[in-house]
Structure formats: C-alpha cells, structure tokens
Design an enzyme around this catalytic site. Structure first.
Site, PDB file in Angstrom:
ATOM      1  N   GLU A  50      10.013   4.586  10.894  1.00  0.00           N
ATOM      2  CA  GLU A  50       9.577   3.252  10.493  1.00  0.00           C
ATOM      3  C   GLU A  50       9.988   2.273  11.576  1.00  0.00           C
ATOM      4  O   GLU A  50      11.057   2.400  12.179  1.00  0.00           O
ATOM      5  CB  GLU A  50      10.188   2.829   9.154  1.00  0.00           C
ATOM      6  CG  GLU A  50       9.753   1.429   8.736  1.00  0.00           C
ATOM      7  CD  GLU A  50      10.062   1.102   7.284  1.00  0.00           C
ATOM      8  OE1 GLU A  50       9.522   0.102   6.782  1.00  0.00           O
ATOM      9  OE2 GLU A  50      10.842   1.847   6.656  1.00  0.00           O
ATOM     10  N   ASN A 379       4.109   3.553  -0.856  1.00  0.00           N
ATOM     11  CA  ASN A 379       5.453   3.873  -0.375  1.00  0.00           C
ATOM     12  C   ASN A 379       6.454   3.909  -1.513  1.00  0.00           C
ATOM     13  O   ASN A 379       6.781   4.969  -2.018  1.00  0.00           O
ATOM     14  CB  ASN A 379       5.879   2.856   0.685  1.00  0.00           C
ATOM     15  CG  ASN A 379       7.329   3.026   1.081  1.00  0.00           C
ATOM     16  OD1 ASN A 379       7.758   4.133   1.399  1.00  0.00           O
ATOM     17  ND2 ASN A 379       8.106   1.959   1.033  1.00  0.00           N
ATOM     18  N   GLU A 380       6.916   2.747  -1.946  1.00  0.00           N
ATOM     19  CA  GLU A 380       7.917   2.690  -3.019  1.00  0.00           C
ATOM     20  C   GLU A 380       7.392   1.897  -4.211  1.00  0.00           C
ATOM     21  O   GLU A 380       8.127   1.156  -4.852  1.00  0.00           O
ATOM     22  CB  GLU A 380       9.212   2.042  -2.509  1.00  0.00           C
ATOM     23  CG  GLU A 380      10.070   2.959  -1.682  1.00  0.00           C
ATOM     24  CD  GLU A 380      11.395   2.311  -1.282  1.00  0.00           C
ATOM     25  OE1 GLU A 380      12.327   3.062  -0.954  1.00  0.00           O
ATOM     26  OE2 GLU A 380      11.500   1.069  -1.298  1.00  0.00           O
TER      27      GLU A 380
END
Length: 662
Positions: A50, A379-380
C-alpha cells in the site's frame, strides 16, 4: 548430646539424606511425516503493498524529483528559489511561475524567467532529500521550450547540504516547441541528503515540465523503474502473491479520491496525479507533500508480481469510500461503472491483444497475458451496503469470467458484531476467499494461535490479508517493531500454517516505511534515502515463506497440537521437492525449553539437520538503520539420534528445524 549434635551436622550437610537434582524431561514433539493433512497453497505466504509511509513515491518507485510535473495542490511544492526572495521582479535574478495552458491530466508546467544567468537557480528538494551513491549513474529527462531570449543551456547538478556540487551535467536547449531532452551523470560522492540544483546559461523565458531523475541501477535495470534494494527485500521473501494497491488507499477518503486503476496505466506523463489519502489522515504525522503520481501503476504492479513469481491480487473499489472517513456511497443504480472497471481490469490483465484493454497492455510492452487468477472487491467495508454491492460484483465477474476467484472481506476487525454479521452474509453469497485483518496486541496473537483449529471446513477459505502485533495500540505513533511483537506473530503463524487446509493466503501490513516519512507503525521494512532493513517481523515472515513446504504434516505433543502448552507453539510441513521435513517451533517463555522431536513415518533422515534460530532476550529489541541485523536468523546444525532430535529452545525464540530424508 554429642550424638544428637553429630546427627544435626550430618543432616545439614545432606550426608544422611542426600538430595538429587533431576533434569526436567524434554517436551516431546511427535512429527508424523506420513500424515499429510493438507496441501500448502503456493500463495500461503505473500506480501501486501500500500502507498502509505512514502512506500511508492519516495520509496519503491525510484523517481527522485518531487512534484516533477508541477501538479501538486501547491504547484511549486518541493521547489525552492533561494535567491529569488525580493518583492520586485526587477530586483530578482529570475522567477518561476506555474502556468496552466490546457486541460487534461497534466496541464501545468513551470515558466521560468531568467534575468541574471549567474544568479538564478531553482532547487528540487526530493522526497526527504535525495540519496546518491558515489560513482553511481543517474538519468535525467525533461521537456522544455525556449519562449524568448538567449538561454542556450540548462545545468543540472547534485548539491550536498552545504551547497557543494557532487555531480553535474549540462543540456543544450534551443527548440521553441516542446521537446524532450535527457542527460546522465555520475555522483562524485555518497550523500544521504542531496538535492537537485538547476541553473541556466543566458537570459530569457523558458518553459519546463516533467523534470524526472532516476538512478540507472534500478530493479532489473528498467528505465524509470523501481528501487533495487527495496524490491530485493521483497524477492528474498519468495512471496506467493502480491496484493495491491492497498488497503485504505483503494477506498479513498471520498469516492472522488478512490484509487482508479485506469488512471494509472498508459504513458506516465498522461497519468492523473491525486492527493494521497494518508496526506492528512493523522494529526501526529501530517504529510502535506504526499501525493500519488502513479508512476507506479497497475501495469507496474502486474510486472512486479511476475518478477517475483507471485500471483497478482488487485483490490478494487466497490463504490464505498472509507467508512472511517466519509463512508460515501455510490447509489446502487450508479454502480455499473465500478463493476465495469473490474471486468475491464481482467481484460487488461488477461485479454487478447485484439481487445481494447489487452491492446493497451501490449502497447505498454507486455503482449502476453499476466494470467490473473484473483480479484478483490472492497477493502475493509462492513455492513449491509457492502454485501449489496459485493453480490452485484460477484454475479458480473462470475458471469463473464467463471474461473476468476473473487476475494471479499469481513471488515477491519477479527471479531465483534460486524464481523459476525459478515460471516453470515458471506456464507449466503458462497464466498470463496475472505480477507480477515488482525491488528491486535502481542497477547492476542499468542492467545489466538488456535483460531482456525475448529473452523468449519465446509466454509470459505481464509486470507489473513493484514496482520501486525501492536506494541502499544492500533494506529499509535509509538508502536515498535520489537521482538515481542514479532515472536507473538510467529506463534500465531504456526496456527495459520497448521490450518493450511482453510488458510490460503497471509500477509503482514503495512509493508514499507520511510524513516522520515511514515504515518503508521509498525511496518515490515524500513528505509532511508540510501539504505533499508528488515525488521524482526520481516525475518519471521521470511522464515515461514522460505520454508513453506508443499504438504502440511502433523506435529503434536501428548496427542494435541501445540498451541501454547508449556509456552510452545509448533507447526510442521513436508517439502516434496527438497525432501525436507520442516518443523517450526516458538518458545514464548523467558526460560529455555528442552524438546525432543520424534520423527515418524519419515524416510531415513540424514544424521545432521539444519537449525535456524531467531531470538532475542530483550522483548523490546528492534532493528534499525544503524544496526539492521541486531535481531536476525542464526544458522546452525544439530545432530540426530536415530529419528530423534534433542535441543534446547532459547527463551523467546523461533526455531526452524530442517531434516533431509535420504
């Protein structure tokens, strides 16, 4: 009285009833090489990238010039004019102004008016300065047009902190139309904090843009490529997959700031720069100069995956901005462009050169498909909104590419109400591989090494996509990559390996951090402008990934897996290619432990086994730029007695024992 006194003396001396010290019996670890529990997936140990902590620009992407195309919000950020600080242009030796002449992805350039060729200079500070190495070669490119006057040359040189030149080149410029120029020169000294100084011969007005500088010695020697030492640290992990580009970077603080892969491919100068979402995320580490130029884009990620022999695992926005920020949602009726981005990405990676996106891949230098097998959605994210969108993605991707494996997620936490809700919804969707994240204390990692021992074998497979023990607390700037965290992760990883029939992928996060540009700790690999090092956590990951094996085999004590009994954690694999039995054992105690490893079902083992030990007596011990190998593996050998190995596990240690079968 004399007899009684003599008796007392004898008793005190231990002569009448002598005391005996018995050595503690070793803890027996029974390894059954004939009991193949499961296949170890080639993707078991991977890496997560990232763009946080200056991991891309200023990190693995080797560009040395900050704000090379004058597109930052403050268009001269990164550029200084040390002798142009008077108020009147008539008093100045020159001035640089940023001009916007067109629309598009790169509309700005610098217009420089030179009034005194012996006095005007403009300096680029680089990403926390520029690291240069003596005798190393550096390649410069830029675009320019001579608007008026008699400017004949532009001079470029590295300068140290005292302004001394340490390597230079000159470029003749004459065209009144935009033209590309280049130059190369070698540094005359090694300097950690150099800068790039630009001066001019003659006076007049000249426009410049895309001033770019790279070391020639990049990964695989690719022009405008990646920083070699950082990629080498990744290659040394022998990763099974590369997940990119994040992380929360995928989501963006708003949907407009999300990561859009189509803006990161094609010609570098045409890629649209945006602010990095970590630019102002943390008050404790503001980084107003943190932007994404996307010189490192999706093509480069795929290429890096291929270089590393790793499966590519791209993660795409599902139409939800980060729920820790705005939580902005694209309406379901407007979701189609997001879904189409996923379908087009698969075409970019795998499509024939006759297709739109396959042709672009070929035009960028890779006509062969990248053979993408996995794609992540979100993603989350958590809650009903995520699963409504995930369902649409799954149906569309599977409808067009039924062989593609869709990776989904349970949100940012490994437990709690939203996690429980996600488990139910994911099973309804027949999810294939699900991303779980663990940012917890070292104690949590030790206590949860058995997390998947009783996991439903008929459910989805697990991707431990982000894990890191937090020495203080999640997102604390005081977190350290200390040995306590690394050792607890090692214990937890034995549990993941022991459940390789359900755990298919694992990766530590975040991956990189610049020692002067970080926002989040802890991180796997740290670097400055010149050097880099792996943390103790890196060496834990490396010992597991370099010794992954092909088959999971049983290791037990008293007919039970070792999940912390007597402070011992263990897992074992068989490598069918090297004919090795590999046992990984963690001793989380402050005391050494005697163990006997008993091999069953094994072919005749060699008389000596390799022993790799990673340990520190200091739980707070760390590695650093100054002492990069303070905590690092030590290789030894140990003798076998028949099919048994007896050894002392040091306190606070990870030991890897490798037995070759003949």
């Amino acid at each position: 009285m004399r007899i009684n006194k003599l008796f007392e003396l004898i008793l005190c001396a231990g002569l009448l009833f002598p005391t005996f010290t018995f050595a503690q019996a070793p803890i027996v670890l029974e390894v059954d090489a004939s009991k193949h529990v499961a296949d170890i997936q080639p993707t078991m140990w991977g890496i997560f990238f990232e763009d946080i902590n200056f991991a891309a620009d200023g990190g693995i992407y080797a560009e040395m010039v900050k704000n090379r195309s004058f597109e930052f919000d403050n268009p001269l950020m990164g550029w200084n004019e040390p002798n142009s600080d008077t108020h009147s242009l008539n008093e100045k030796s020159g001035i640089a102004k940023v001009v916007k002449e067109s629309e598009g992805t790169n509309p700005h350039f610098a217009r420089i008016e030179v009034k005194n060729s012996t006095g005007y200079k403009i300096i680029n500070e680089g990403f926390r300065s520029m690291g240069i190495k003596k005798d190393a070669k550096y390649n410069l490119t830029f675009e320019a047009r001579n608007m008026s006057g008699n400017i004949s040359k532009i001079n470029f040189q590295f300068i140290d902190k005292n302004g001394k030149g340490v390597g230079k080149a000159s470029v003749a410029v004459s065209s009144k139309d935009w033209k590309a120029y280049s130059a190369s020169w070698a540094a005359t000294e090694t300097v950690e904090k150099a800068q790039l100084e630009i001066t001019f011969e003659g006076t007049g007005v000249i426009d410049v843009d895309m001033i770019s500088l790279f070391p020639e010695d990049t990964w695989k020697g690719r022009p405008k490529g990646m920083r070699k030492d950082l990629v080498q640290l990744l290659a040394d992990l022998q990763p099974g997959f590369l997940r990119f580009p994040g992380g929360c970077i995928v989501e963006g603080r708003t949907l407009n700031q999300r990561y859009q892969w189509k803006k990161t491919v094609g010609n570098i100068e045409d890629r649209e720069m945006i602010v990095n979402r970590w630019n102002t995320e943390f008050a404790h580490r503001p980084t107003p100069d943190y932007f994404q130029t996307f010189g490192l884009g999706f093509f480069e990620y795929f290429q890096l995956s291929e270089d590393l022999g790793a499966e590519a695992l791209p993660i795409l926005s599902c139409g939800m901005a980060c729920q820790f920020n705005t939580g902005e949602l694209v309406p379901m009726a407007e979701l189609d462009p997001y879904v189409q981005d996923a379908l087009d990405l698969i075409e970019f990676a795998n499509g024939a050169t006759s297709t739109k996106w396959g042709k672009l891949r070929a035009d960028m230098g890779h006509p062969e498909p990248f053979n993408l097998k996995y794609i992540g959605v979100g993603n989350e994210q958590w809650g009903p909104d995520y699963f409504d969108r995930l369902k649409v993605f799954i149906e569309a991707i599977k409808g067009q590419y039924p062989e593609m494996i869709v990776v989904s997620g349970t949100g940012p936490f490994p437990d709690g109400e939203q996690f429980d809700y996600a488990e139910i919804e994911l099973r309804k969707l027949n999810a294939e591989i699900v991303d779980e994240h663990y940012y917890r204390s070292p104690e949590w990692f030790l206590e949860n090494a058995d997390r998947y021992d009783s996991y439903d074998r008929n459910s989805y497979k697990i991707f431990a996509g982000e894990y890191a023990a937090q020495s203080v607390a999640i997102a604390s700037p005081d977190n350290k990559n200390n040995w306590q965290c690394a050792m607890s992760e090692a214990a937890y990883l034995t549990g993941l390996e022991r459940n390789a029939d359900v755990v298919y992928l694992t990766s530590y996060a975040p991956l990189f951090a610049h020692v002067e540009g970080w926002q989040w700790t802890p991180d796997l690999i740290w670097f400055n402008n010149l050097t880099s090092y792996g943390t103790p956590n890196y060496y834990v990951q490396k010992l597991f990934s370099n010794n992954s094996g092909t088959k999971l085999i049983s290791v037990e004590s008293d007919d039970k897996p070792l999940t912390g009994q007597n402070s011992i954690y263990a897992s074992s694999v068989l490598d069918e290619d090297t004919k090795e039995i590999i046992v990984k054992v963690v001793n989380s105690s402050e005391e050494s432990k005697s163990v006997k490893i008993s091999l069953k079902g094994a072919k005749r083992p060699k008389k000596e086994a390799a022993l790799i030990v990673l340990n520190s007596k200091d739980l707070n011990g760390v590695n650093s730029i100054e002492d990069p190998a303070s905590i690092s593996p030590e290789e030894k050998t140990v003798s076998l007695k028949g099919r048994n190995i007896e050894l002392e596990l040091p306190p606070y240690s990870l030991s890897v024992i490798k037995v070759v079968q003949q």
